[in-house]
Write a protein that holds these residues in place. Structure first.
Motif, PDB file in Angstrom:
ATOM      1  N   ALA A 184       1.571   4.518   1.808  1.00 15.70           N
ATOM      2  CA  ALA A 184       1.332   5.042   3.151  1.00 15.70           C
ATOM      3  C   ALA A 184       0.890   6.500   3.137  1.00 15.70           C
ATOM      4  O   ALA A 184       0.313   6.987   4.097  1.00 15.70           O
ATOM      5  CB  ALA A 184       2.585   4.880   4.005  1.00 15.70           C
ATOM      6  N   PRO A 186      -2.331   6.321   6.036  1.00 13.25           N
ATOM      7  CA  PRO A 186      -1.389   6.586   7.124  1.00 13.25           C
ATOM      8  C   PRO A 186      -1.598   5.651   8.315  1.00 13.25           C
ATOM      9  O   PRO A 186      -0.655   5.361   9.044  1.00 13.25           O
ATOM     10  CB  PRO A 186      -1.680   8.047   7.504  1.00 13.25           C
ATOM     11  CG  PRO A 186      -3.020   8.342   6.958  1.00 13.25           C
ATOM     12  CD  PRO A 186      -3.207   7.467   5.774  1.00 13.25           C
ATOM     13  N   GLU A 187      -2.838   5.160   8.469  1.00 14.90           N
ATOM     14  CA  GLU A 187      -3.118   4.289   9.615  1.00 14.90           C
ATOM     15  C   GLU A 187      -2.497   2.908   9.441  1.00 14.90           C
ATOM     16  O   GLU A 187      -2.396   2.141  10.383  1.00 14.90           O
ATOM     17  CB  GLU A 187      -4.630   4.168   9.838  1.00 14.90           C
ATOM     18  CG  GLU A 187      -5.407   3.371   8.781  1.00 14.90           C
ATOM     19  CD  GLU A 187      -5.874   4.217   7.598  1.00 14.90           C
ATOM     20  OE1 GLU A 187      -5.179   5.195   7.244  1.00 14.90           O
ATOM     21  OE2 GLU A 187      -6.928   3.882   7.022  1.00 14.90           O
ATOM     22  N   GLY A 188      -2.083   2.592   8.227  1.00 11.91           N
ATOM     23  CA  GLY A 188      -1.419   1.317   7.995  1.00 11.91           C
ATOM     24  C   GLY A 188      -2.389   0.157   7.886  1.00 11.91           C
ATOM     25  O   GLY A 188      -3.587   0.277   8.152  1.00 11.91           O
ATOM     26  N   LYS A 217       4.645   0.501   1.198  1.00 12.68           N
ATOM     27  CA  LYS A 217       4.873  -0.471   2.270  1.00 12.68           C
ATOM     28  C   LYS A 217       4.333  -1.838   1.865  1.00 12.68           C
ATOM     29  O   LYS A 217       3.426  -1.947   1.051  1.00 12.68           O
ATOM     30  CB  LYS A 217       4.149  -0.019   3.551  1.00 12.68           C
ATOM     31  CG  LYS A 217       4.499   1.376   4.018  1.00 12.68           C
ATOM     32  CD  LYS A 217       5.931   1.453   4.519  1.00 12.68           C
ATOM     33  CE  LYS A 217       6.274   2.882   4.964  1.00 12.68           C
ATOM     34  NZ  LYS A 217       7.725   3.109   4.989  1.00 12.68           N
ATOM     35  N   ASP A 273      -8.553  -6.309   7.363  1.00 19.46           N
ATOM     36  CA  ASP A 273      -8.664  -4.948   6.842  1.00 19.46           C
ATOM     37  C   ASP A 273      -9.263  -4.921   5.435  1.00 19.46           C
ATOM     38  O   ASP A 273      -9.880  -3.941   5.034  1.00 19.46           O
ATOM     39  CB  ASP A 273      -7.272  -4.285   6.807  1.00 19.46           C
ATOM     40  CG  ASP A 273      -6.749  -4.019   8.212  1.00 19.46           C
ATOM     41  OD1 ASP A 273      -7.573  -3.859   9.127  1.00 19.46           O
ATOM     42  OD2 ASP A 273      -5.513  -3.982   8.371  1.00 19.46           O
ATOM     43  N   THR A 332      -2.646  -4.147   8.615  1.00 18.79           N
ATOM     44  CA  THR A 332      -1.959  -5.218   9.349  1.00 18.79           C
ATOM     45  C   THR A 332      -2.498  -6.594   9.035  1.00 18.79           C
ATOM     46  O   THR A 332      -1.792  -7.578   9.200  1.00 18.79           O
ATOM     47  CB  THR A 332      -2.107  -5.006  10.871  1.00 18.79           C
ATOM     48  OG1 THR A 332      -3.500  -4.881  11.163  1.00 18.79           O
ATOM     49  CG2 THR A 332      -1.356  -3.776  11.337  1.00 18.79           C
ATOM     50  N   TYR A 365       0.831  -1.203   0.000  1.00 21.46           N
ATOM     51  CA  TYR A 365       0.000   0.000   0.000  1.00 21.46           C
ATOM     52  C   TYR A 365       0.860   1.246   0.000  1.00 21.46           C
ATOM     53  O   TYR A 365       2.059   1.211   0.310  1.00 21.46           O
ATOM     54  CB  TYR A 365      -0.974   0.007   1.175  1.00 21.46           C
ATOM     55  CG  TYR A 365      -0.316  -0.004   2.542  1.00 21.46           C
ATOM     56  CD1 TYR A 365       0.061  -1.210   3.133  1.00 21.46           C
ATOM     57  CD2 TYR A 365      -0.088   1.176   3.242  1.00 21.46           C
ATOM     58  CE1 TYR A 365       0.669  -1.233   4.375  1.00 21.46           C
ATOM     59  CE2 TYR A 365       0.516   1.155   4.496  1.00 21.46           C
ATOM     60  CZ  TYR A 365       0.893  -0.051   5.064  1.00 21.46           C
ATOM     61  OH  TYR A 365       1.500  -0.073   6.276  1.00 21.46           O
ATOM     62  N   VAL A 372       3.128  -5.581   3.750  1.00 21.49           N
ATOM     63  CA  VAL A 372       2.874  -6.236   5.022  1.00 21.49           C
ATOM     64  C   VAL A 372       2.441  -7.677   4.803  1.00 21.49           C
ATOM     65  O   VAL A 372       1.714  -7.990   3.851  1.00 21.49           O
ATOM     66  CB  VAL A 372       1.803  -5.452   5.833  1.00 21.49           C
ATOM     67  CG1 VAL A 372       0.492  -5.381   5.085  1.00 21.49           C
ATOM     68  CG2 VAL A 372       1.596  -6.078   7.203  1.00 21.49           C
ATOM     69  N   ASN A 378       7.483   5.496   0.551  1.00 17.62           N
ATOM     70  CA  ASN A 378       6.113   5.523   1.072  1.00 17.62           C
ATOM     71  C   ASN A 378       5.338   4.265   0.703  1.00 17.62           C
ATOM     72  O   ASN A 378       4.201   4.101   1.067  1.00 17.62           O
ATOM     73  CB  ASN A 378       5.371   6.761   0.533  1.00 17.62           C
ATOM     74  CG  ASN A 378       5.404   6.817  -0.978  1.00 17.62           C
ATOM     75  OD1 ASN A 378       6.296   6.244  -1.614  1.00 17.62           O
ATOM     76  ND2 ASN A 378       4.427   7.494  -1.560  1.00 17.62           N
TER      77      ASN A 378
END
Lengths: 297, 258, 406, 354
Positions: free
Chosen positions: C180, C184-186, C304, C192, C188, C178, C306, C302
């Motif tokens: 960021a 910004p909340e990320g 990311k 989600d 996990t 994603y 996960v 920026n």
């Protein structure tokens, strides 16, 4: 009689040269492989490592298996929907273009014009599609221009919609409509039109009664060249379409390459054959329809 | 009528402009400094240097051109024979042949490619550039046939008879009269056949020998995971430039017979 | 979005300078210059010199007499081609290095038997299906002394317990990438992306900005992991639940996209900015990696990646030798060369995919990037696919098909 | 003496349709010969058989005394002008005309000379670089003629080449064709459905119907002595056809009374027709005592036709058509309602059996 005379006089020999040679080529390199697909669909062909075996036990298992795919009907619908709009779109855009080049343009510029129209298609298909994607992108040219003109404030989403699919398909298939139309319109005898005018026909009626019927072979050829491959198209929907872009092509492709094995090839071939049958019927109906208009005219 | 002609002309130029729009975008980004393909950040010729050094692009470009040329010649010749035979002679099964000729266009390419591959294995033909050509011709005949036949639909056989009464044997009547008159249709067919071959990915991918790349195979491989490298934009620019120059020169030097 | 280089990395002059990379604590390997052909010539020479030096240090031995030809069939963007070409030149091998971009097409090429490749790279369960089907030739480990550099955890993996047919090439996971700047909340967890009933979930808040893969195996597996099922389930009621979940998710998606699409789009973020993705591809965005150039430079920090909490698919790519291979010795020699730690390390630095044998010589920035080298503590929540029969795949395709046309 | 073209018992079928039925024909050298008949009568097929574009199912074709039945078109040394002209659209005037010479591999310098000559003959000098679509109808005609003639064919075949032209140009072209034929001295075989064309140009005419040749002869012969009812009706602008029975030598009984005829004694008892051309009928004061057939009639209609006057005269229910030059003033013209005598000498009547 010498050999040349034998050839000249033998209708069969001529038929062999004209029809036979191309047919033999197709027979070997197209229809025999096609037969292999037929055998696969009937479960009559098996592969063991690199060996292929004929199994003389036909079964309709794979055709029946197809019915388990509930989405296939929707995929067919979607394929025909895309193809129909693409065909109509290319025809509407190409006809005036081909007419201008083939009839109105001075003869010595016609070749040049055709080459100029063709030039963008020297660019690889994929690059063209990507370029279209940049244009239709939310940050792309169309949205930028609309925003600068103050028509929109929020970018319009084209990518991921059917609009994008159809626009890109029309763009990609355009040349297959332009060329046959040009080929036919170019030989249109302008005197026929002039004759019609002298007989009191308005330009519009002259077009309707003379130009249009005479260009039917080109319209037919172009429509076939656009419609048929367009029904099988799945790359463009995948590249610019949204979540609902599964076409029949996608499904057949996934049977052959994802499911794989005798099962995958079997179901894939069955789907392919049904698909061919459908298009043959559709093309036949279309040709009859267009042909019928000629008779009416 | 005059007004109509003007509108038609304006329309034609508009369509041309739209056709060229994506190409212009490709060309602009071929000079882009950034690796991004969406935002133009600065001018550079880097992509052109990198193109010059990219022998895989040139190899595949060369392969695309020569296989495409062979495919076009073979399939157009066969298609002309076929279209001529069907238009000139009456025989039973003519309408059948017309429908049969559509099947190679209709068949999903993946089915065609894989079954041809199986067939090649069964009869023991090794993969080579020629198997690629064989595969392309097998569907290109149909594409060319449809176009040539459309042009032939209005062809008056009296032209050929006239030539024969003037002392041309059948072959010369065909080559000196029929072919030139059909030329625009044949040229259209050739362009379509070439384009089909030049743009073909799936069939080429399966029928090529190891290492034999055509431009579509190279581009698909390069593009489908990382997005294509910008030197391909440079290539596109190069190809368009060559093509337009070629068209212009051809128009200048060619003294048309007709 | 930032395009600046990451601070951790030592920067040379200019934006696209190549970096000095510490290799095995020895002298820095300097590669670089302007781009283009001439530059690459220099690069190859420099690499060659370095490899020779390093080879002398670690003691690579000269193998048996090799065939004149070698046909390699590998993914694109999966090796440093300058290095590969140099190897071929040194060994007087006429190398055909051929690409594929889609494992499905590659497997079809190999199984029909028309194309003859001597060496190819196939993923875990597909490799198993191939050797079980008799399409692979046994690998002679005696001819691959460098096999000893492969870390133990990459030997004898479940799909080929004795490494009879396959040797690890690279590996990775399928998770979520994603941008960021927009999230910004990320992110996990799979929850989600799948909790569509919860109006506060990521997918609801970012509705229309999320993509899943246009790949039935991966997307079905993602849903299966979220639901706690076997990723390769063929249980029809489970598959029905999976399909229901995916169909419920569908209205909130931008679409099902291919790698190339999200790799170009994530940094822009205009159309969407959350994507079901492969780790190596996200790394490919972040580092803008190349097939020839050896450098470490962060283009998009920026972006990311996960591995979701519920777990993720792990995949292993492997060297395999097809049954109809002709140049067996050369194929073995190539594998052996590739497993040389220094060679593996250079490939890793170039491509940003992890080549396990080279771990020791990989600069710490890369070694510690979880996007490239999956941290071992994640091991217990990674799921490896199993071999499937065509019939099983046909059942799964049915449900995938249901999702795609819903 | 050998004939330019000789057809011996030629038959040609298209499926079940008999296009040409046992046709035999001899065309003399340097003759302008016409095949005349309504459309579908087989005249074009006959011409195509001579050209070798069709093969006869039966019979022999001879050109210049040689059997060419199975000789291909391009070896027959013929020339042909097609109905559509079939001028090659991809060539200019010069190239079109030179085509035949090129096929015969004549040296370029000679081609140039001969094309120039030919352009003069057909009066097209200066147009050699025109494209076909830039020419008028008459000019195209000349190009087609020149193209066919330049190879000096033993026989020139023309398939209704004037059909598409308007009347004036057609009349000019007829004279032109005749002139060119005289000038080059080639045998012309001309197919037409227009009797005027045939009459104006031909030395001899063959009238065809349903694949069969009805009569061959010089224009005046065909006109004056048609062999059967079809030819009599087909040729000429009009004819008065009295049906009747041959009752005794020299007398035919018809609906208007007995009619005296010349000869035909062998037909006694058979149905015959007596055909009289409109200009052979005498009217009013012209009818003197030595006229063999005299009837009394009433003028139904008087039509002024320019060069002559046409009367419609009712005689006992039969409507005679009579053409009369108007030698005197208007006063000498009979008007409708006038009762007049009509008559003709028996040699003016044509006895028709078929």
């Amino acid at each position: 009689m010498n050999v040349a005379d034998v050839i000249r006089r033998s209708r069969r020999l001529k038929l062999f040269i004209f029809i036979g040679i191309p047919m033999i080529y197709l027979l070997i390199f197209f229809f025999i492989p096609f037969l292999i697909a037929l055998l696969y669909s009937l479960g009559m062909f098996k592969q063991v490592v690199y060996q292929y075996h004929f199994v003389p036990e036909p079964s309709l298992e794979y055709y029946v298996g197809l019915s388990k795919y509930p989405g296939i009907f929707k995929a067919i619908q979607r394929s025909f929907y895309y193809a129909t709009l693409t065909t109509i779109g290319t025809l509407l855009i190409s006809y005036p273009l081909a007419y201008y080049i083939g009839v109105k343009l001075e003869e010595r510029y016609r070749d040049l014009a055709v080459l100029v129209v063709f030039t963008p298609f020297w660019i690889n298909f994929l690059l063209r599609v990507y370029a279209m994607r940049f244009i239709l992108h939310e940050a792309g040219m169309v949205n930028t221009i609309l925003r600068l003109l103050g028509i929109i404030t929020e970018p319009i989403r084209f990518l991921g919609t059917d609009v994008a699919v159809i626009v890109v398909m029309i763009y990609s298939y355009l040349i297959f409509m332009v060329l046959p139309l040009y080929g036919v319109l170019e030989k249109l005898n302008v005197e026929l039109l002039e004759a019609a005018y002298t007989l009191g026909a308005t330009p519009f009626r002259a077009f309707l009664k003379i130009t249009l019927p005479l260009s039917i072979p080109g319209i037919l050829a172009g429509s076939l060249l656009v419609f048929i491959p367009a029904v099988g198209e799945f790359v463009i929907p995948e590249l610019v379409g949204g979540p609902n872009t599964t076409t029949l092509g996608t499904i057949i492709y996934s049977f052959f390459l994802r499911v794989r094995g005798v099962t995958g090839w079997g179901i894939g071939s069955a789907a392919g054959l049904i698909y061919i049958a459908m298009i043959l019927v559709a093309s036949y109906v279309y040709m009859r329809f267009v042909g019928g208009e000629v008779r009416l005219g | 009528m005059k007004l109509f002609d003007k509108i038609l002309k304006a329309y034609t130029y508009t369509v041309l402009a739209l056709i060229y729009l994506p190409i212009v975008i490709l060309i602009i980004f071929s000079f882009n400094e950034s690796r991004s393909k969406v935002v133009f950040t600065g001018f550079t010729l880097e992509n052109y240097y990198s193109l010059i050094g990219n022998y895989r692009v040139w190899d595949s470009f060369y392969n695309s051109i020569w296989t495409g040329a062979v495919v076009t010649v073979v399939s157009v010749v066969l298609a002309i024979l076929m279209a001529y035979g069907v238009s000139r002679y009456e025989f039973s099964g003519k309408t059948l042949i017309d429908s049969i000729m559509l099947i190679p266009i209709i068949i999903p390419e993946i089915v065609e490619a894989l079954t041809l591959l199986v067939f090649l294995v069964i009869i023991g033909i090794e993969l080579s550039p020629y198997t690629v050509i064989i595969g392309h011709v097998a569907f290109d005949i149909s594409f060319a046939y449809v176009v040539v036949k459309a042009r032939m639909a209005g062809y008056d056989p009296q032209f050929e008879e006239a030539a024969r009464t003037l002392g041309a044997d059948e072959i010369r009547a065909f080559t000196k009269v029929t072919l030139p008159i059909l030329a625009p249709g044949i040229a259209a067919a050739a362009l379509i056949a070439f384009l089909e071959s030049y743009d073909d990915f799936i069939k080429t991918f399966f029928t090529r020998p190891p290492g034999f790349m055509t431009l579509p195979v190279y581009i698909w491989n390069m593009a489908s995971r990382r997005g294509f490298p910008l030197d391909l934009n440079a290539l596109a620019t190069f190809v368009v430039a060559i093509s337009l120059i070629f068209a212009y020169i051809r128009n200048r030097i060619e003294r048309r017979v007709y | 979005m930032s395009e600046g280089p990451d601070e951790r990395i030592e920067v040379g002059e200019g934006r696209r300078n190549f970096l000095k990379i510490a290799v095995a604590g020895a002298a820095a390997l300097a590669v670089g210059g302007a781009v283009g052909y001439y530059a690459r010539e220099g690069e190859v020479t420099a690499l060659k010199k370095r490899v020779e030096e390093l080879a002398a240090q670690v003691g690579v031995e000269v193998g048996p007499v090799l065939e004149e030809n070698l046909n390699i069939y590998n993914w694109t963007w999966y090796a440093n081609l300058a290095l590969v070409e140099q190897w071929a030149e040194e060994n007087n091998i006429h190398l055909v290095y051929d690409f594929f971009e889609d494992l499905d097409t590659a497997i079809s090429t190999i199984t029909t038997g028309a194309a003859q490749y001597d060496l190819t790279v196939i993923s875990d369960n597909e490799a198993q299906e191939l050797w079980e089907g008799g399409y692979l030739r046994e690998i002679d480990l005696d001819k691959i002394p460098n096999f000893k550099y492969v870390p133990e955890e990459f030997k004898g993996l479940p799909y080929d317990p004795d490494n009879t047919y396959s040797i690890i090439y690279s590996y990775g996971t399928t998770g979520i990438g994603y941008n960021a700047d927009f999230v910004p909340e990320g992110i996990t967890a799979w929850a989600d992306l799948f909790e569509v009933d919860n109006p506060d979930s990521v997918i609801r808040r970012h509705a229309g900005k999320v993509t899943m893969m246009r790949d039935s195996t991966e997307t079905l597996a993602a849903a299966a992991i979220y639901l706690g099922y076997d990723i390769d389930t063929t249980n029809e009621s489970e598959l029905q639940r999976i399909a229901d979940l995916l169909i419920a998710q569908k209205p909130y998606l931008y679409g099902y996209v291919q790698t190339e699409d999200y790799m170009n789009e994530l940094p822009v973020g205009q159309r969407y900015y959350i994507s079901h993705a492969w780790n190596g591809d996200i790394a490919g965005i972040v580092y803008a990696s190349d097939e020839y150039e050896v450098y470490i430079e962060t283009y998009y920090d920026n972006i990311k990646y996960v591995v979701p909490e519920e777990g993720a698919v792990v995949w292993y790519d492997n060297f395999v030798i097809p049954k109809n291979a002709q140049n067996i010795e050369a194929a073995h020699a190539y594998i052996n060369w590739f497993l040389d730690p220094v060679v593996s390390a250079i490939h890793t630095i170039t491509i940003k995919y992890p080549y396990p044998a080279g771990l020791k010589y990989v600069p710490v920035e890369i070694k510690n990037d979880p996007m490239i080298f999956t941290p071992s503590e994640l091991a217990d929540r990674l799921y490896l696919g199993r071999a499937l029969t065509p019939e099983e795949r046909a059942i799964r395709e049915q449900y995938w098909n249901m999702v795609m046309t819903a | 003496m050998s004939y330019a073209v000789e057809l011996i018992n030629i038959s040609k079928y298209f499926g079940d349709v008999r296009a040409v039925d046992n046709v035999s024909l001899k065309v003399r050298k340097n003759e302008f010969f016409s095949l005349l008949g309504p459309s579908g009568c087989g005249k074009t097929t006959t011409l195509r058989i001579i050209a070798g574009l069709e093969e006869p199912d039966k019979g022999i074709v001879k050109l210049d005394g040689k059997d060419v039945t199975y000789v291909p078109t391009h070896k027959r040394n013929i020339g042909m002008v097609f109905q559509t002209l079939a001028l090659f659209p991809h060539m200019n005037v010069y190239e079109n005309i030179a085509f035949g010479l090129r096929m015969r591999r004549v040296p370029e310098s000679e081609i140039r000379r001969r094309v120039r000559e030919m352009l003069e003959i057909v009066r097209l000098t200066g147009l050699e670089h025109r494209r076909i679509h830039q020419l008028s109808g008459g000019q195209r005609q000349r190009v087609a003629l020149a193209r066919a003639l330049i190879v000096q064919p033993a026989v020139l075949l023309l398939d209704e080449p004037l059909g598409a032209l308007d009347l004036k140009i057609r009349q000019r072209m007829m004279v032109e064709l005749k002139r060119v034929q005289r000038e080059v001295g080639t045998t012309f075989i001309y197919v037409t459905h227009d009797q005027t064309e045939a009459m104006v140009m031909s030395d001899r005419i063959a009238v065809m119907k349903d694949g069969v040749i009805q009569q061959v002869g010089a224009p005046y012969e065909i006109y004056m002595r048609p062999r059967n009812r079809f030819v009599a009706n087909f040729i000429g602008e009009a004819i008065n056809m009295l049906e009747g029975t041959y009752i005794e030598p020299g007398v035919v009984e018809t609906s208007i009374g007995n009619v005296r005829v010349e000869g035909g004694a062998e037909y006694v008892g058979r149905r015959v027709a007596v055909a009289i051309r409109p200009e052979k009928i005498l009217i009013g004061e012209e009818v003197s005592g030595d006229v063999d057939n005299v009837f009394s009639g009433r003028i139904l209609m008087t039509i002024f036709r320019g060069a002559f006057v046409e009367y419609r005269v009712d005689v006992a229910g039969f409507e005679f058509i009579v053409f009369k030059p108007h030698v005197g003033g208007l006063a000498r013209i009979y008007q409708a309602g006038d009762v007049v005598k009509v008559g003709w000498i028996k040699e003016g009547g044509i006895l028709l059996v078929d």
